[in-house]
Design an enzyme around this catalytic site. Structure first.
Site, PDB file in Angstrom:
ATOM      1  N   GLU A  92       0.835  -1.200   0.000  1.00 14.86           N
ATOM      2  CA  GLU A  92       0.000   0.000   0.000  1.00 14.86           C
ATOM      3  C   GLU A  92       0.871   1.251   0.000  1.00 14.86           C
ATOM      4  O   GLU A  92       2.034   1.204   0.404  1.00 14.86           O
ATOM      5  CB  GLU A  92      -0.871   0.004   1.275  1.00 14.86           C
ATOM      6  CG  GLU A  92      -2.340  -0.314   1.023  1.00 14.86           C
ATOM      7  CD  GLU A  92      -3.108   0.820   0.343  1.00 14.86           C
ATOM      8  OE1 GLU A  92      -2.528   1.566  -0.455  1.00 14.86           O
ATOM      9  OE2 GLU A  92      -4.307   0.942   0.630  1.00 14.86           O
ATOM     10  N   ASP A  93       0.279   2.363  -0.423  1.00 13.26           N
ATOM     11  CA  ASP A  93       1.004   3.633  -0.369  1.00 13.26           C
ATOM     12  C   ASP A  93       0.970   4.213   1.046  1.00 13.26           C
ATOM     13  O   ASP A  93       1.962   4.699   1.561  1.00 13.26           O
ATOM     14  CB  ASP A  93       0.433   4.644  -1.378  1.00 13.26           C
ATOM     15  CG  ASP A  93      -1.084   4.785  -1.305  1.00 13.26           C
ATOM     16  OD1 ASP A  93      -1.726   4.083  -0.491  1.00 13.26           O
ATOM     17  OD2 ASP A  93      -1.640   5.600  -2.066  1.00 13.26           O
ATOM     18  N   ASP A 145      -3.839   4.840   6.916  1.00 14.21           N
ATOM     19  CA  ASP A 145      -4.398   5.946   7.690  1.00 14.21           C
ATOM     20  C   ASP A 145      -5.191   5.325   8.852  1.00 14.21           C
ATOM     21  O   ASP A 145      -4.615   4.929   9.860  1.00 14.21           O
ATOM     22  CB  ASP A 145      -5.273   6.756   6.716  1.00 14.21           C
ATOM     23  CG  ASP A 145      -5.776   8.065   7.276  1.00 14.21           C
ATOM     24  OD1 ASP A 145      -6.587   8.027   8.212  1.00 14.21           O
ATOM     25  OD2 ASP A 145      -5.381   9.123   6.774  1.00 14.21           O
ATOM     26  N   ASP A 180      -2.537  10.980  -4.256  1.00 16.31           N
ATOM     27  CA  ASP A 180      -3.207  12.078  -4.956  1.00 16.31           C
ATOM     28  C   ASP A 180      -4.091  12.910  -4.050  1.00 16.31           C
ATOM     29  O   ASP A 180      -4.529  12.471  -2.978  1.00 16.31           O
ATOM     30  CB  ASP A 180      -4.088  11.512  -6.071  1.00 16.31           C
ATOM     31  CG  ASP A 180      -5.337  10.825  -5.511  1.00 16.31           C
ATOM     32  OD1 ASP A 180      -5.189   9.930  -4.664  1.00 16.31           O
ATOM     33  OD2 ASP A 180      -6.455  11.196  -5.914  1.00 16.31           O
ATOM     34  N   ARG A 198       0.015  12.670  -8.155  1.00 19.01           N
ATOM     35  CA  ARG A 198       0.652  11.344  -8.094  1.00 19.01           C
ATOM     36  C   ARG A 198       2.039  11.328  -8.731  1.00 19.01           C
ATOM     37  O   ARG A 198       2.898  10.526  -8.373  1.00 19.01           O
ATOM     38  CB  ARG A 198      -0.212  10.307  -8.826  1.00 19.01           C
ATOM     39  CG  ARG A 198      -1.571  10.045  -8.171  1.00 19.01           C
ATOM     40  CD  ARG A 198      -2.197   8.803  -8.797  1.00 19.01           C
ATOM     41  NE  ARG A 198      -3.611   8.670  -8.544  1.00 19.01           N
ATOM     42  CZ  ARG A 198      -4.144   8.142  -7.444  1.00 19.01           C
ATOM     43  NH1 ARG A 198      -3.358   7.701  -6.478  1.00 19.01           N
ATOM     44  NH2 ARG A 198      -5.446   8.049  -7.300  1.00 19.01           N
TER      45      ARG A 198
HETATM   46  P1  IMP Z   1      -7.396   3.974   5.456  1.00 18.46           P
HETATM   47  O1  IMP Z   1      -8.335   2.919   4.932  1.00 18.46           O
HETATM   48  O2  IMP Z   1      -8.080   4.973   6.341  1.00 18.46           O
HETATM   49  O3  IMP Z   1      -6.159   3.405   6.106  1.00 18.46           O
HETATM   50  O4  IMP Z   1      -6.948   4.850   4.228  1.00 18.46           O
HETATM   51  C1  IMP Z   1      -6.145   4.325   3.255  1.00 18.46           C
HETATM   52  C2  IMP Z   1      -6.402   4.942   1.903  1.00 18.46           C
HETATM   53  O5  IMP Z   1      -6.880   6.302   1.995  1.00 18.46           O
HETATM   54  C3  IMP Z   1      -5.103   4.994   1.163  1.00 18.46           C
HETATM   55  O6  IMP Z   1      -4.944   3.855   0.350  1.00 18.46           O
HETATM   56  C4  IMP Z   1      -5.219   6.275   0.367  1.00 18.46           C
HETATM   57  O7  IMP Z   1      -5.844   5.973  -0.875  1.00 18.46           O
HETATM   58  C5  IMP Z   1      -6.134   7.155   1.156  1.00 18.46           C
HETATM   59  N1  IMP Z   1      -5.375   8.120   1.992  1.00 18.46           N
HETATM   60  C6  IMP Z   1      -5.256   8.110   3.339  1.00 18.46           C
HETATM   61  N2  IMP Z   1      -4.511   9.129   3.764  1.00 18.46           N
HETATM   62  C7  IMP Z   1      -4.133   9.811   2.661  1.00 18.46           C
HETATM   63  C8  IMP Z   1      -3.304  10.991   2.453  1.00 18.46           C
HETATM   64  O8  IMP Z   1      -2.773  11.633   3.367  1.00 18.46           O
HETATM   65  N3  IMP Z   1      -3.142  11.363   1.153  1.00 18.46           N
HETATM   66  C9  IMP Z   1      -3.704  10.700   0.105  1.00 18.46           C
HETATM   67  N4  IMP Z   1      -4.459   9.600   0.257  1.00 18.46           N
HETATM   68  C10 IMP Z   1      -4.679   9.163   1.525  1.00 18.46           C
HETATM   69 MG    MG Z   2      -4.606   3.811  -1.740  1.00 18.37          MG
END
Ligand code: IMP
Ligand code: MG
Length: 180
Positions: free
Chosen positions: A104-105, A108, A164, A170
């Site tokens: 994953e990038d 969060d 993004d 990106r």
């Molecule tokens: P999570 O499911 O809350 O962990 O969020 C993960 C996904 O939300 C990532 O794969 C990103 O696509 C997006 N995301 C979360 N934080 C950021 C950020 O700071 N910048 C850009 N995309 C984010």
């Molecule tokens: Mg993502």
């Protein structure tokens, strides 16, 4: 050299992680994976769209035999406290009895990674190792282990290096943080 500030849509972002810092995090992860997976043939699962840049960088530094596949998911957070992760493009590979490394990038809240990890396990993966370039520990609500974390960052929105803001940013080689 990366520019100190970028403008995307209506927002301004300031340089936060240089290309060099990112490259060094990528190499340390690859080194660890090369030790951990020597002699095995894992399936690398790159999570689109954001992880395609980081995924390719890691992939080129792996010294064990490995395959790669892609999945695209998007997360929705409604007014309810639970979120939903929707599969936009299915994984074109069989994970049954495979050692899977999910790339994953950014992690969060952890909702997306949690969903992916369960998806792989349900599909019969022998093991699932989770890898992310960026991790926001203050936002994380998961109760699972992230085996490979590149860089821990504060709970601020970032773009660049695959990440993004509403489709843009990106292609930036460095990582930028939303200006407050
Ligand atoms: P999570 O499911 O809350 O962990 O969020 C993960 C996904 O939300 C990532 O794969 C990103 O696509 C997006 N995301 C979360 N934080 C950021 C950020 O700071 N910048 C850009 N995309 C984010
Ligand atoms: Mg993502």
């Amino acid at each position: 050299m990366s520019t100190p500030e970028v403008h995307l849509h209506d927002k301004t972002f300031v340089l936060y992680l240089s290309e060099e810092e990112i490259a060094s995090a990528v190499s340390s992860i690859a080194e660890r994976m090369n030790k951990d997976f020597a002699g095995r043939t894992p399936l690398i699962v790159v999570v689109l769209n954001g992880a395609f840049v980081f995924g390719a960088e890691i992939f080129k530094q792996l010294t064990f035999d490995c395959e790669v596949a892609f999945i695209r998911v998007s997360s929705y957070r409604g007014t309810a406290s639970t979120g939903e992760v929707k599969e936009e493009m299915p994984l074109g590979a069989d994970v049954r009895d495979r050692d899977v490394i999910v790339i994953e990038d950014i992690v969060d809240s952890g909702l997306t990674m949690d969903n992916l990890r369960l998806r792989m396990a349900e599909a019969g993966a022998r093991s699932v190792s989770l890898c992310t370039l960026l991790f926001k520990p203050d936002a994380f609500q998961g109760v699972f282990e992230l085996k490979y974390v590149g860089i821990e960052i504060p709970d601020r929105f970032v773009v660049g290096h695959g990440l993004d803001y509403d489709g843009l940013g990106r292609n930036l080689p460095a990582i930028y943080q939303l200006k407050v």
